[in-house]
Design a protein around this motif. Structure first.
Motif, short mmCIF file in Angstrom:
data_model
loop_
_atom_site.label_atom_id
_atom_site.label_comp_id
_atom_site.label_asym_id
_atom_site.label_seq_id
_atom_site.Cartn_x
_atom_site.Cartn_y
_atom_site.Cartn_z
N LEU A 245 34.53 38.05 37.75
CA LEU A 245 34.41 38.81 38.99
C LEU A 245 35.73 39.43 39.39
CD1 LEU A 245 31.80 36.64 40.71
CD2 LEU A 245 31.69 39.10 40.45
N GLN A 246 36.81 38.72 39.14
CA GLN A 246 38.12 39.31 39.44
C GLN A 246 38.34 40.55 38.58
OE1 GLN A 246 40.45 38.82 41.61
NE2 GLN A 246 39.77 36.95 42.62
N LEU A 247 37.92 40.46 37.35
CA LEU A 247 38.09 41.61 36.47
C LEU A 247 37.26 42.79 36.97
CD1 LEU A 247 38.11 40.08 32.90
CD2 LEU A 247 39.89 41.47 33.95
N TRP A 248 36.06 42.47 37.38
CA TRP A 248 35.24 43.55 37.94
C TRP A 248 35.92 44.15 39.16
CZ3 TRP A 248 31.93 46.41 35.78
CH2 TRP A 248 31.08 45.92 34.77
N PHE A 249 36.44 43.29 39.98
CA PHE A 249 37.10 43.80 41.18
C PHE A 249 38.23 44.75 40.82
CE2 PHE A 249 40.83 42.99 44.02
CZ PHE A 249 40.47 43.91 44.97
N VAL A 250 39.06 44.31 39.88
CA VAL A 250 40.21 45.14 39.51
C VAL A 250 39.72 46.47 38.93
CG1 VAL A 250 42.20 45.33 38.00
CG2 VAL A 250 41.69 43.17 39.12
N ARG A 251 38.74 46.39 38.07
CA ARG A 251 38.24 47.61 37.45
C ARG A 251 37.68 48.58 38.50
NH1 ARG A 251 36.06 49.70 32.41
NH2 ARG A 251 34.16 50.87 32.77
#
Lengths: 399, 784
Positions: B474-480
């Protein structure tokens, strides 16, 4: 020489798109740091969208009647030669006239390579429709050759506001003016001033504020601006000045009320101003003889006489000799002699008349049945529905 | 000076009005429309036509964003005009009409040149049109490429391709009837769960990504492709439960399944633990084939198929193991329930986690979560709609617009010099990701996020397929997604946000994975991602939706604060919290609530609902009192923008009363800046310039003052001075001042100066190439 023109509308403030994260998120404080480093954000409040950076207008935009058209004119020497006697002329061609906008008409003696002549022109737009900015340059090259060229820039001037007016005539000679002003531009508009400049005959009172606790508050609330297509309604009360009120009967036909003066501002104080033409109103037609009520009780007892006072004004250009007749209706019964002589009445003069009558029917009754006959012309004027009066039975009134 | 009188209604109008009046004498009041200003044109008979066409051209103008410079730019060759499409025709028609009107005044020579002139005028439009076309076609190309890529991948392994789809549909069927997620599912008698249980084995294998990425296709397809009817019984381990649980099954001890592998690898590991059915690598196949041994035999894809294909079959014929699974499962529960268990104690979530992750699920979601917690697996069939199944929607936006422009204008040699980091040139990890972000290579960073997510099984085309979520994913999604927004790629962000729904699906809560995150509560979705999600619609022309989302966020924040005030934990439970921690929590949630209000205010501002926006900013001040001076100044600028100079002045005065909140120098700058803006609003560019210059005296490196002073100079007719100021600023500290707004102003002035603006713009491009990353917005250079 090269020629460039740019319209100078007000600059706009740069808005940024804030993207924040919290310390525990993957990027840590990276996003926040990026925003801090961005020169267009507000330091200390980076999340605020509206920045402080000014950006130049990005397109020609719209220009509206009443606004000021400003434009930058730059003449640049792109050649490697010095040119002489440069004369720059900027004219604005409208559908009806041609205006010279150049600040100075004097020729510049010489222009070195890579130098430029700058001029900022302003013009208050006073016409709707197509405008053509005509820029002409004449100069002499080193070889003595006379050169001349010109360019045309066309733009449309649009209407910023739609104004509708309505008049209400009060019985007391007052006139109420209702003005609906609609913003038909595409941007919000701050109404700095909307006032009615009355003609010499009237005094005006603006009815757009409400007094609460000694403070006058705008009836429009805290919203000081008009969104696109929003309409605002202004109300004014016009009272004839004393000297004209005397001759109230004389004010007839088309009278000039005054004109609306509207000043607005848009983006960063871009100002516009318009005045309407003289607003005219048709005074209510009173005919030759005007009969108006001065006093009348609002509630009367059934079958009990009461008094009214009428004012009869001669609005015609000639002297009249009047006879008053009183005709009873179903409910209204006049007391006194019908067909009495009122005597001669000169133009623009009036007389007061006390009359007594009673009503035989309860309820709201209309006072009707007065007839004035001008014996010179044998013309009869009928006055019905002069006023209304509430008739109650005497028991009710006493209790 | 400006007391001009615009005579409005023409005489004609007047007389017409009077006529009307005469006919209507009886009527006491009447409505009339006053035409502000001459309608001279319209009396000519062809009024409607001319007006319509005017409007049309205006509309065109708006759309085309015509360049400010109304001149013909010297760069436009005659050829360009030849390319004018229908637009030109319309303009010419217009011309003709106008000429008719003005013919009297304009002599013939002018008339001719006039026409040719307007042709020139239109050329900038034309170019921009072509430009956008180019862009569009470019995009298309890239899409096509992406599409092409896949078949190619498919060809590498010739068997697959087609069956892909059939299998997908199958798996969908399964999912709809399927119970909860991976960890608990193995307990279910329903065979469907095999997908999950199988997949979960994968996590033990830390797979290095191949730098080229996009293995998932390769991996996935084989697994689905060959439909060979292998009896399930041949491999009972297919239905092996999730590793964390497997240890509790006496008979199926799997050596490489540690629960710890599931734990938040957020700070510690550079790699994401791959725990998803769709995850890359051929691990699933391996696992199934080797599950008995549990060792890694490097299964080449073909042998694994046979084994693998048993899986769909499994649905029909539940293996004996499955049927008996419920029993051990309840034992597990017992194990976790006891807080004395050292294992469970160690997993107690920290204060910090509880505080940060707290979120209040909707009623529906809460029920699902409760049933997960209480293991009422009979009710645990969750609709597919309730699951979050994200996937990349486009696989590669990597590209460097700066370099493209360099190729176009400066030639290949110059372009070669342009060196920026890309997704390949950094470590394939969070470290590399941060490096890309801070070097402003956001496109590359988006790309890298995509790769990391692909490794997590949420890659391209994985949307709609069941998956598991971790804190990391989810953090990766957020950053993306955040980067996509930063790059103004709102549409793309919206597409990828879509599977997340309203960020309230049960599988986005820790409680959904009691075995992966034992005891941990709250939402996996970072708060900032919720903000992002709420803000996004406003950039896509739907601010109302943004407001709705923000309002519901505000409600939850307020509720959480209420809970804290009542002595409860954030989620309303009766957990004991120390005073200190409570304080910290209140502080955190107040600031989050403030952040929501900030977004609301910004959104309202975007909607141009200034009254509400100003109110909202006032509310923000309550949450961020230290920002009061800046916010009041901001409100002042809002009023300035509307044109309400007086109110703006009032706010600027208020700012001066509270500037003690910021340090001396900054407050001085703020006051001076506000005064400058006020003069700007009063059309006094000279005074405004004086105040901006004053700021520069105190703070010579102030970019805003520098830029704004230069803008004022232009309005004062000092183009050369203005240019000098901006150029000086950019040269002095290119790292800071190569900002798009500054460059935009600079290029606009170059165009006005009109001598060799192209070369000068290209020089700027070179400067940009040295300093800026791939996220640079090249539009401001107006080279296109």
């Amino acid at each position: 020489l090269i020629f460039a023109v740019m319209r100078l509308t007000k600059p706009t403030l740069f808005t940024n798109i804030p993207v924040t994260c919290e310390e525990r998120d993957l990027p840590g404080n990276l996003f926040n740091q990026l925003m801090k480093d961005d020169p267009s954000t507000v330091k200390g409040a980076e999340t605020l969208m509206l920045g402080e950076m000014l950006t130049l207008p990005q397109n020609f935009g719209n220009i509206f009647l009443g606004e000021t058209f400003s434009s930058y004119i730059s003449v640049h020497n792109d050649s490697s030669q010095v040119v002489k006697d440069i004369l720059v002329k900027a004219d604005l061609q409208t559908s009806s006239q041609r205006l010279n906008l150049s600040a100075s008409s004097a020729a510049v003696a010489e222009l070195k390579p890579d130098c430029c002549i700058d001029d900022v022109i302003h013009h208050e737009v006073k016409e709707i429709g197509t405008h053509i900015l005509v820029c002409a340059v004449s100069y002499t090259t080193q070889t003595g050759e006379k050169m001349y060229f010109r360019k045309f820039f066309k733009f449309q001037v649009l209407k910023p506001l739609d104004v509708k007016t309505k008049f209400y005539n009060a019985e007391t000679d007052e006139v109420f003016l209702e003005a609906q002003i609609q913003n038909i531009t595409t941007s919000p508009m701050f109404m700095e001033k909307v006032s009615l400049e009355p003609s010499i005959m009237y005094n005006v009172a603006e009815l757009n504020t409400v007094d609460t606790a000694g403070e006058s508050q705008s009836t429009f609330g805290s919203r000081t601006y008009l969104q696109p297509m929003d309409t605002r309604q202004y109300l004014y009360c016009l009272k004839p000045k004393q000297e004209f009120a005397e001759k109230a009967g004389v004010i007839k036909g088309v009278t000039v009320i005054g004109k609306l003066d509207i000043v607005w501002k848009t983006n960063l104080g871009e100002r516009g101003r318009l005045q309407t033409s003289q607003l005219q109103r048709m005074a209510p037609g009173y005919g030759d003889v005007r009969l108006s009520l001065e006093t009348i009780p609002d509630t009367v007892n059934l079958e009990e006489p009461f008094d009214i006072t009428c004012k009869i004004t001669n609005c015609s250009e000639r002297t009249m000799d009047l006879v008053l007749e009183m005709c009873n209706t179903n409910s209204i019964h006049w007391c006194g002699v019908s067909g009495r002589q009122l005597g001669k009445l000169h133009p623009s003069s009036s007389l007061h008349l006390a009359l007594t009558l009673l009503s035989s029917v309860q309820g709201l009754q209309s006072v009707s049945g007065l007839r004035l006959t001008d014996t010179f012309l044998k013309r009869t004027y009928e006055y019905d529905d002069i006023a209304q009066v509430c008739v109650v039975s005497s028991e009710v009134k006493q209790s | 000076s400006n007391a001009n009188t615009v005579k409005s209604a023409s005489d004609q109008d007047d007389s017409r009005d009077i006529d009307q009046r005469k006919t209507q004498e009886e009527i006491l009041f009447r409505e009339e429309t006053i035409d502000l200003g001459g309608d001279e044109f319209e009396s000519e008979g062809n009024e409607t036509v001319s007006e319509d066409s005017n409007n049309f051209v205006d509309k065109l103008n708006e759309q085309m964003m015509e360049s400010v410079i109304i001149s013909d730019s010297p760069n436009n060759s005659e050829d360009d005009t030849g390319e004018l499409g229908c637009l030109q025709e319309i303009v010419e028609q217009m011309e003709a009409k106008d000429n008719k009107k003005t013919q009297g005044e304009v002599d013939k020579e002018e008339f001719l040149s006039n026409e040719s002139e307007t042709e020139h005028e239109e050329t900038p439009k034309d170019i921009s049109e072509i430009g956008t076309d180019d862009q569009a076609s470019l995009k298309e190309e890239s899409v096509q490429e992406a599409v092409k890529e896949e078949p190619k991948l498919g060809n590498d392994i010739p068997i697959e391709t087609k069956p892909n789809s059939t299998n997908e549909s199958k798996s969908e069927d399964k999912v709809s009837s399927l119970g909860t997620s991976k960890p608990s599912s193995e307990a279910e008698p329903i065979p469907v769960c095999t997908i999950f249980s199988q997949a979960s084995n994968v996590n033990t294998q830390q797979q290095l990504f191949l730098p080229d990425g996009f293995e998932p296709q390769m991996v996935k397809s084989p697994s689905f492709s060959s439909i060979i009817e292998t009896p399930v019984k041949s491999n009972p381990q297919v239905v092996q439960p999730s590793p964390s649980l497997s240890k509790f099954f006496g008979d199926t001890v799997n050596t490489n399944t540690l629960a710890s592998d599931f734990f938040d690898s957020f700070t510690t590991s550079n790699f994401i633990s791959v725990s998803n059915p769709n995850a890359s690598s051929s691990v699933p196949e391996q696992m199934s084939s080797l599950s008995n041994g549990g060792d890694n035999n490097c299964a080449s894809s073909s042998p694994t198929f046979s084994v693998r294909n048993g899986r769909p079959e499994a649905n029909g014929h539940p293996s004996p193991e499955i049927t008996q699974s419920p029993k051990p499962f309840s034992q597990i529960q017992a194990v976790f329930a006891g807080s004395d268990d050292p294992f469970a104690t160690a997993l107690n979530m920290s204060e910090l986690e509880r505080r940060n992750d707290a979120w209040l699920p909707s009623e529906e979601t809460r029920n699902v979560l409760i049933s997960v917690a209480t293991q009422q697996y009979s009710t645990m069939f969750i609709d597919k709609e309730n699951l979050t199944m994200p996937g990349l929607k486009f696989d590669n936006i990597q590209g460097d617009a700066v370099k493209d422009l360099m190729l176009r204008f400066l030639g290949e040699q110059a372009a070669v010099k342009r060196q920026v980091l890309n997704a390949n040139s950094v470590e394939q990890s969070f470290v590399g990701l941060k490096q890309l972000i801070s070097s402003k290579n956001w496109r590359a960073a988006v790309d890298l996020c995509g790769r990391l997510l692909t490794a997590h099984g949420q890659g391209y085309k994985k949307s709609g397929l069941p998956t598991n979520h971790t804190t990391d994913s989810l953090q990766l999604w957020f950053v993306r997604l955040a980067l996509l927004v930063k790059l103004n790629l709102f549409q793309n962000a919206e597409m990828e946000f879509e599977p997340f729904g309203n960020l309230d699906q049960p599988d986005l809560y820790y409680e959904y994975y009691p075995h992966v995150y034992p005891g941990r509560k709250g939402s996996m979705v970072p708060f900032s991602m919720r903000i992002l999600h709420a803000e996004l619609p406003q950039y896509l022309g739907n601010p109302q939706e943004s407001l709705d989302r923000l309002h519901s966020m505000k409600l939850i924040c307020t509720k959480i604060l209420e809970h804290l005030e009542q002595g409860l934990a954030e989620d309303g439970s009766m957990t004991n919290i120390t005073q200190e921690n409570r304080q910290a929590s209140v502080q955190l949630w107040r600031s989050r609530l403030g952040r929501v209000m900030y977004s609301m205010a910004n959104c309202l501002l975007m909607m141009k609902d200034y009254v509400l926006a100003v109110d909202a900013y006032h509310t923000v001040i309550k949450y961020y009192p230290q920002q009061e001076p800046q916010l009041l100044s901001g409100i002042g600028r809002i009023f300035l923008q509307i044109g309400d100079i007086k109110t703006a002045e009032k706010y600027f005065q208020d700012v001066e009363k509270v500037t003690h909140k910021v340090d001396g120098l900054q407050s001085q700058i703020m006051v001076l800046m506000n005064r400058a803006f006020l003069h700007l609003g009063q059309n006094n560019f000279a005074e405004a310039h004086r105040f901006f210059t004053e700021v520069l005296r105190i703070d010579p490196s102030n970019a805003v003052a520098n830029n704004n002073a230069a803008v004022c100079l232009l309005y004062l007719g000092k183009l050369k001075d203005s240019l000098r100021q901006l150029e000086g600023m950019v040269q002095q500290d290119p790292k800071h001042y190569l900002h798009e707004s500054v460059l935009f102003n600079l290029t606009t002035m170059y165009e006005l100066e009109s001598s060799r603006s192209m070369q000068k713009k290209q020089a700027l491009l070179e400067a940009v190439a040295i300093k800026e990353g791939d996220s640079f917005n090249t539009q401001c250079l107006k080279l296109g």
